[in-house]
Design an enzyme around this catalytic site. Sequence first.
Site, PDB file in Angstrom:
ATOM      1  CD  GLU A  28      -2.692   1.388   0.249  1.00 52.14           C
ATOM      2  OE1 GLU A  28      -3.355   0.607  -0.262  1.00 52.14           O
ATOM      3  OE2 GLU A  28      -2.754   2.518  -0.301  1.00 52.14           O
ATOM      4  CB  THR A  31      -6.477   0.550  -3.530  1.00 49.30           C
ATOM      5  OG1 THR A  31      -5.727   1.629  -2.799  1.00 49.30           O
ATOM      6  CG2 THR A  31      -6.063  -0.801  -2.942  1.00 49.30           C
ATOM      7  CG  HIS A  38      -4.860   3.865   3.198  1.00 47.58           C
ATOM      8  ND1 HIS A  38      -5.109   5.006   3.126  1.00 47.58           N
ATOM      9  CD2 HIS A  38      -4.982   3.003   2.393  1.00 47.58           C
ATOM     10  CE1 HIS A  38      -6.062   5.041   1.998  1.00 47.58           C
ATOM     11  NE2 HIS A  38      -5.999   3.908   1.494  1.00 47.58           N
ATOM     12  CG  ASP A  47      -1.597   0.685  -3.825  1.00 46.13           C
ATOM     13  OD1 ASP A  47      -0.449   1.313  -3.122  1.00 46.13           O
ATOM     14  OD2 ASP A  47      -2.595   0.653  -3.185  1.00 46.13           O
ATOM     15  CG  HIS A  48      -2.193   4.097  -4.947  1.00 42.90           C
ATOM     16  ND1 HIS A  48      -1.973   5.159  -3.817  1.00 42.90           N
ATOM     17  CD2 HIS A  48      -3.222   3.274  -4.577  1.00 42.90           C
ATOM     18  CE1 HIS A  48      -2.460   4.507  -2.928  1.00 42.90           C
ATOM     19  NE2 HIS A  48      -3.377   3.330  -3.240  1.00 42.90           N
TER      20      HIS A  48
END
Length: 635
Positions: free
Chosen positions: A260, A304, A420, A479-480
């Site tokens: 994440e 996500t 996150h 993921d990003h």
Amino acid sequence: MKGLFKKGGAIFNSFLGFYLLAVLMLWLKTYYTQSTQFDLGVEGDLQQFLLFINPLGSALLFLAISFLFKGTRKYTVLIVIYTAMTFLLFANAVHYRFFSDFITLPSVMQTQNFGDLGGSVITLLNVTDILFFVDVALLVYLRYSKKVQKQLTRVGWKKSFAIVAVALSISAANLQLAEADRPQLLSRGFDRNYIVKYLGMYNYAIYDTVKTAEASSERAKADSDDIVEVVNYTKGHYAAPNEKYFGIAKDMNVIYIHLESVQNFLIDYELNGVEVMPFLNSLTKDPNFLYFDHFYHQTAQGKTADAEFMLENSLYGLPQGSAFITKGQNTYEAAPNMLKDYGYTSAVFHGNKGTFWNRNVIYNQFGYDEFFDADSYDTSDPKNMAEYGLLDKPFFEQSIPLIESLPQPFYTKFITVAHHFPYKMDQELTTIEKATTGDTSVDNYFQTARYADEALAQFFAYLKESGLYDNTMIVMYGDHYGISNNHNRAMSELIGQEVTPVVHADLQQVPLLIYVPGMEGGVNHTYGGQIDLLPTVMHLLGVETQDRIYFGTDLLSEDHQQIVPFRNSDFVSPTIYAVDGKFYDKSTGLEIDETQAELFEEAKSLQGIVEERLSYSDKVVNGDLLRFHVTEPKN
Ligand code: MN
């Protein structure tokens, strides 16, 4: 009560009195149901207030439809609408008891969901459910009671108009406050729980209807000819596997670890002389790991969910919203579906609610056999919880018995949540200092990254100890981005250079690590993105992909074209970058202008390739074209 009727002739003898009583009852009943029957995760005074206020606008507005009628008919119409709204509320409450989710139109139309429910509906009902309808009975009584006079004239236009205006203003204010608390609530979708929490049951029903109608009209226009054109395109862009790697992970288990918000700049990054992710760093240097250092995330609003969508399907996410939400009912070939033919069991592990990003629905379409969501974990200790679910350390620990329940070979994905946005963490759990840029979420970013790294080390210790390490391929991907370009000032301080357009594009790099027991690893500089992951993994597993509709290509193939499209049609390649629609020379970092004719032409041609690719992918997703795609199962 009796006195009230007598005296209150004044109240109930007018239709408006009857209407306002109905509004009040429906409002309070809906609020009570929303707070007691659903697990909406309401936090803070604003969300509590929105939950309270959100049924009012809908109750005022929908019951006002009765104003269009005259005579006693308007009473009947009001009662019919009231009953329908009550039934919607009641049906969702019952559905939620079983699915922990709200009813969606596609799920009603497919009835497959209700098949699971079968004859057990009765067992879901409680005696107290009768209370849902007590107020309906009261309205019916008032409607037919001789003691209450009926107003036969129509409600005046002025009054009607005023009431509708009040209803709309309440709803508009509701929406505005909701969007302030949760930006892009409607455009991104996120989670049905959020829509109900912020906008209430009735607005959720409207939202769901509109989304369903939009999706089905696009789907209806597509036909089986459309797939032929797409197949020609993907076949023409196929990259054959590299013999050195093809099948080296044949029949092995697969573990994906979704890192994440981990950006590639974190690799070997030191904050105040301390490595932030020492364990992940060590893996990039491990001889059995391939580490891709020019690998980019290609996500848009779905973040996500877009990352997952690409890695399972090698299809691009959508330019707006999230395909996980709006295309959750499509047909997908997806990795779990494909690998069934090769004897694989598939499972996802995630310590958040299954409804988040509509995962519980779309995973079914992907062919996942198991989805271990928050319900499979012990989430009772608040110390173990992050904003988006169970913290990584207890998450991996509690996942162990679940992994061990799976038959091998398995294909699995672990979605972590501790690192996150906004990267808040109980300071007792942190082991390094924050950064000191003065930008809070940037400063916090490193402590949660370190925590995630420690959790990873803990999980790897288990994999080695259990022996899974010897027969499992492990794929780890960021993921990003974790830090958006709203934080460029703090970011430039951290990386020691100005965030120019080219630097910004490179900040979209996320780490990709692939481990196969016995494989010769090393650092790989190939330009690629999340869209390329599926064909790469399939080829390592020895699965042919030339008949598949994949928009990415194997990163290890000699034929892999080094161009990475972003969702807004920007792209990166080893020589040319497109950022915000402008072209840059990668070697100088400067904008390419029209005097550099050759370079400019090349840039335009790359741009054309990118746009074509994205538009073919969108055709597949919007038209649900994979339902027309027939392939022979392979063995
Ligand atoms: Mn994410």
